[in-house]
Design a protein around this motif. Structure first.
Motif, PDB file in Angstrom:
ATOM      1  N   VAL A   1    -120.573  35.397 -81.307  1.00  0.00           N
ATOM      2  CA  VAL A   1    -121.777  35.399 -82.060  1.00  0.00           C
ATOM      3  C   VAL A   1    -121.151  35.295 -83.662  1.00  0.00           C
ATOM      4  O   VAL A   1    -120.727  36.494 -83.904  1.00  0.00           O
ATOM      5  N   PRO A   2    -121.652  34.631 -84.468  1.00  0.00           N
ATOM      6  CA  PRO A   2    -121.090  34.536 -85.895  1.00  0.00           C
ATOM      7  C   PRO A   2    -121.568  35.548 -86.576  1.00  0.00           C
ATOM      8  O   PRO A   2    -122.797  35.870 -86.399  1.00  0.00           O
ATOM      9  N   ASN A   3    -120.968  36.254 -87.793  1.00  0.00           N
ATOM     10  CA  ASN A   3    -121.583  37.204 -88.278  1.00  0.00           C
ATOM     11  C   ASN A   3    -122.734  36.887 -89.225  1.00  0.00           C
ATOM     12  O   ASN A   3    -123.512  37.810 -89.650  1.00  0.00           O
ATOM     13  N   ARG A   4    -122.795  35.640 -89.750  1.00  0.00           N
ATOM     14  CA  ARG A   4    -123.974  35.580 -90.439  1.00  0.00           C
ATOM     15  C   ARG A   4    -125.289  35.528 -90.019  1.00  0.00           C
ATOM     16  O   ARG A   4    -126.317  35.763 -90.562  1.00  0.00           O
ATOM     17  N   TRP A   5    -125.340  35.455 -88.635  1.00  0.00           N
ATOM     18  CA  TRP A   5    -126.561  35.563 -87.913  1.00  0.00           C
ATOM     19  C   TRP A   5    -127.202  36.912 -88.268  1.00  0.00           C
ATOM     20  O   TRP A   5    -128.342  37.025 -88.263  1.00  0.00           O
ATOM     21  N   GLN A   6    -126.361  38.026 -88.610  1.00  0.00           N
ATOM     22  CA  GLN A   6    -126.839  39.302 -88.576  1.00  0.00           C
ATOM     23  C   GLN A   6    -127.691  39.220 -90.115  1.00  0.00           C
ATOM     24  O   GLN A   6    -128.709  40.351 -90.240  1.00  0.00           O
ATOM     25  N   ASN A   7    -127.527  38.432 -90.811  1.00  0.00           N
ATOM     26  CA  ASN A   7    -128.394  38.477 -92.078  1.00  0.00           C
ATOM     27  C   ASN A   7    -129.479  37.744 -92.244  1.00  0.00           C
ATOM     28  O   ASN A   7    -130.276  37.796 -93.192  1.00  0.00           O
ATOM     29  N   VAL A   8    -129.995  37.181 -91.037  1.00  0.00           N
ATOM     30  CA  VAL A   8    -131.096  36.342 -90.877  1.00  0.00           C
ATOM     31  C   VAL A   8    -132.098  36.949 -89.842  1.00  0.00           C
ATOM     32  O   VAL A   8    -131.440  36.936 -88.690  1.00  0.00           O
ATOM     33  N   GLU A   9    -133.178  37.343 -89.931  1.00  0.00           N
ATOM     34  CA  GLU A   9    -134.134  37.927 -88.843  1.00  0.00           C
ATOM     35  C   GLU A   9    -134.139  37.172 -87.880  1.00  0.00           C
ATOM     36  O   GLU A   9    -133.874  37.574 -86.607  1.00  0.00           O
ATOM     37  N   ALA A  10    -134.619  35.771 -87.914  1.00  0.00           N
ATOM     38  CA  ALA A  10    -134.719  34.909 -86.753  1.00  0.00           C
ATOM     39  C   ALA A  10    -133.382  34.719 -86.067  1.00  0.00           C
ATOM     40  O   ALA A  10    -133.506  34.907 -84.619  1.00  0.00           O
ATOM     41  N   LEU A  11    -132.208  34.511 -86.641  1.00  0.00           N
ATOM     42  CA  LEU A  11    -131.062  34.452 -85.806  1.00  0.00           C
ATOM     43  C   LEU A  11    -130.601  35.762 -85.252  1.00  0.00           C
ATOM     44  O   LEU A  11    -130.018  35.656 -84.107  1.00  0.00           O
ATOM     45  N   ARG A  12    -130.963  36.674 -85.876  1.00  0.00           N
ATOM     46  CA  ARG A  12    -130.475  38.232 -85.145  1.00  0.00           C
ATOM     47  C   ARG A  12    -131.518  38.535 -84.041  1.00  0.00           C
ATOM     48  O   ARG A  12    -130.891  38.807 -82.836  1.00  0.00           O
ATOM     49  N   VAL A  13    -132.781  37.980 -83.870  1.00  0.00           N
ATOM     50  CA  VAL A  13    -133.534  38.091 -82.554  1.00  0.00           C
ATOM     51  C   VAL A  13    -133.051  37.089 -81.579  1.00  0.00           C
ATOM     52  O   VAL A  13    -133.001  37.496 -80.305  1.00  0.00           O
ATOM     53  N   ILE A  14    -132.610  35.885 -82.019  1.00  0.00           N
ATOM     54  CA  ILE A  14    -132.111  34.934 -81.048  1.00  0.00           C
ATOM     55  C   ILE A  14    -130.965  35.411 -80.445  1.00  0.00           C
ATOM     56  O   ILE A  14    -130.536  35.322 -79.370  1.00  0.00           O
ATOM     57  N   ALA A  15    -129.867  36.135 -81.093  1.00  0.00           N
ATOM     58  CA  ALA A  15    -128.815  36.709 -80.609  1.00  0.00           C
ATOM     59  C   ALA A  15    -129.114  37.602 -79.826  1.00  0.00           C
ATOM     60  O   ALA A  15    -128.262  37.981 -78.913  1.00  0.00           O
ATOM     61  N   ARG A  16    -129.922  38.567 -80.121  1.00  0.00           N
ATOM     62  CA  ARG A  16    -130.121  39.899 -79.176  1.00  0.00           C
ATOM     63  C   ARG A  16    -130.795  39.173 -77.866  1.00  0.00           C
ATOM     64  O   ARG A  16    -130.665  39.556 -76.652  1.00  0.00           O
ATOM     65  N   LEU A  17    -131.681  38.056 -77.860  1.00  0.00           N
ATOM     66  CA  LEU A  17    -132.283  37.504 -76.684  1.00  0.00           C
ATOM     67  C   LEU A  17    -131.082  36.975 -75.881  1.00  0.00           C
ATOM     68  O   LEU A  17    -131.167  37.367 -74.435  1.00  0.00           O
ATOM     69  N   MET A  18    -130.162  36.276 -76.681  1.00  0.00           N
ATOM     70  CA  MET A  18    -129.063  35.400 -75.571  1.00  0.00           C
ATOM     71  C   MET A  18    -128.189  36.534 -74.914  1.00  0.00           C
ATOM     72  O   MET A  18    -127.831  36.254 -73.877  1.00  0.00           O
TER      73      MET A  18
END
Length: 530
Positions: free
Chosen positions: A479-496
């Motif tokens: 999971v790329p680090n940049r995803w932690q800075n965007v709410e939607a990408l952070r939720v998607i990362a947790r989902l996957m």
């Protein structure tokens, strides 16, 4: 004087005898002929010379006879032989218009005997020929003899005909290969089909009409009618099962999946799953018809569905990036399709729960409005809740190894428990979410498209290789680090991450994933509107 009279008389008698002999000799200088019996056989009568008048004939006779012994008796099982006789024939033996009757042999009898007549010295040394008996081998061979010119002409014509036929067959075959159905269809049209009642003019109307009944799809007769009205345009995809074509039906594009003849079981299974009662859903690929067609060379197995220009999610993500809203729409619509498959609908016309078993980005299609629908149900299984039984069929096909859940790779999955199949789908869906999120562009930053585990396994990994990475090393896509800075990408990362747990029982359900993404989509729409 008296003594000279006897001498004078003797002299006169001598002259008379000489004159008489001369007359005889003159008369004897007539036609000369050979004369013999069994001339061509040992023991035959020795040939002599006969003399006839100029009005007589020399005759040569040939007769087909059975072999005889020295006593003139027939030999049992003796073979046929030809006997030659030569004769002198006088004019007194019969004439027909100055032609002797014995010289006339009717043609039907010339296979048994034949006669040759002539009026020159020793001309009967010539022997006439016998015709071959009807039905004999020589007769058959003789009947097949043609002038050399005719034989050559027949051979040339035959070669030309074969060449033209071969070229024509190749042309027709290649044309059908490009476009199997290129001529107007003469079958009963949908408009005149008595089952149709009113006349739907579009695929949407057909589908709406089919839902007014049992909800299991169009009647089989209508399916076959539609299949025969489709004109194939171009190949848009190939796979292990066969090819996918873009076709036309009444000006509308349709997708025609043509299975290899050896994949008949997969074709039948997929058509059967698509026609499950109440399966139709906006996020499940729309099924139109199935049919088997003979194109003259082999039997084609057709599966006709809705057509989408954007093709698969795999192709779409390779071509373009997506916005945050676009990412959530792709993920949410895919989750809706998976949730509808997994859901059991109770009732007299209820729907059984279905597991896909080969969920991946190549089996998810992108519609024109940016949403997705799930396709390729050839490996799907249904759950009979009344008997608690899974209708899995024996087949050599397995899911895509890259998307297989850990319990499938290490063969610990309980194949009798339907929930196991649903959890395997959820694991694969988590990898699809990872593929979508990588192409989400935020501030112009995004990752290039890659397949899951691209940096850990080969392009076509073996089962053992995937088992080592997923089960032994317990690795998952990064999971790329940049995803932690965007709410939607952070939720998607947790989902996957919650989708690809090693413990299948700990994974999210399709319904939970759908609700989470629906909430995200609603929030993102509000944010964009504000």
């Amino acid at each position: 004087m008296t003594t000279n009279k006897p001498f004078a008389m003797d002299k006169l008698r001598f002259l008379y005898v000489i004159f008489t002999c001369l007359l005889v000799v003159e008369e004897g200088e007539g036609l000369k002929c050979h004369e013999c019996e069994y001339c061509n056989r040992p023991g035959g009568v020795e040939a002599t010379v006969c003399e006839q008048s100029d009005q007589d004939y020399c005759v040569s006779v040939i007769v087909r006879d059975k072999e005889r012994n020295a006593k003139g008796q027939f030999i049992p099982d003796g073979k046929d032989i030809e006997v030659i006789n030569r004769r002198c024939k006088t004019a007194e033996e019969g004439f027909l218009e100055r032609r002797p009757l014995f010289c006339e042999v009717p043609e039907p009898m010339q296979d048994k005997q034949n006669v040759f007549c002539c009026q020159t010295d020793f001309c009967n040394s010539h022997v006439p020929k016998l015709l071959n008996p009807p039905g004999s081998e020589d007769d058959l061979q003789g009947s097949s003899q043609f002038p050399e010119g005719i034989v050559v002409a027949v051979i040339v014509v035959a070669v030309v005909v074969v060449a033209v036929a071969t070229i024509a067959f190749y042309y027709v075959w290649s044309r059908r290969k490009r476009n199997f159905v290129d001529e107007p269809v003469t079958d009963t049209t949908v408009d005149t089909n008595p089952l149709m009642g009113s006349q739907p003019s579009s695929l949407r109307e057909l589908c709406d009409w089919s839902q007014s009944g049992s909800g299991s799809g169009l009647p089989l007769l209508v399916q076959r009618t539609i299949a025969r009205q489709i004109r194939l345009i171009e190949v848009i995809g190939k796979g292990r099962y066969g090819e996918v074509w873009r076709g036309h039906w009444r000006g509308e594009n349709v997708a025609v999946k043509i299975f290899h003849s050896r994949e008949e079981r997969s074709w039948f299974r997929e058509a059967e799953i698509y026609q499950t009662v109440m399966l139709r859903h906006e996020n499940i690929l729309g099924f139109i018809a199935s049919d088997n067609k003979d194109n003259g060379t082999w039997t084609q197995l057709w599966l006709i569905t809705d057509f989408y220009e954007n093709s698969s999610l795999f192709d779409y993500l390779n071509r373009t990036t997506v916005t945050l809203v676009g990412m959530i729409k792709l993920a949410h619509s895919s989750a809706c399709g998976m949730a509808h498959l997994h859901m059991e609908i109770l009732g007299a016309q209820g729907k059984p729960a279905i597991a896909h078993r080969d969920l991946k980005s190549k089996n998810i299609l992108v519609k024109n409005d940016g949403t997705c629908c799930i396709a390729d149900l050839g490996l799907a299984v249904r759950h009979d809740s009344r008997l608690d039984r899974v209708d899995i069929l024996p087949t050599d096909r397995v899911g895509t190894k890259r998307y297989m859940a850990p319990e499938l790779l290490d063969e610990t999955m309980n194949m009798e428990h339907f929930e196991s199949f649903k959890r395997a789908d959820v694991y694969a869906f988590g990898l699809v979410l990872w593929e979508i999120a990588r192409r989400c562009s935020v501030g112009g930053i995004f990752e290039e498209y890659q397949l899951p585990y691209f940096d850990m396994v080969q392009s076509d990994p073996a089962l053992e290789e995937m088992r080592r990475v997923v089960c032994v090393d317990k690795q998952r896509p990064a999971v790329p680090n940049r995803w932690q800075n965007v709410e939607a990408l952070r939720v998607i990362a947790r989902l996957m991450k919650e989708c690809w747990y090693a413990n299948a029982a700990a994974r999210l359900t399709a319904l939970r994933i759908r609700k989470t993404l629906a909430s995200m989509l609603e929030q993102e729409d509000v944010r964009v509107t504000v």
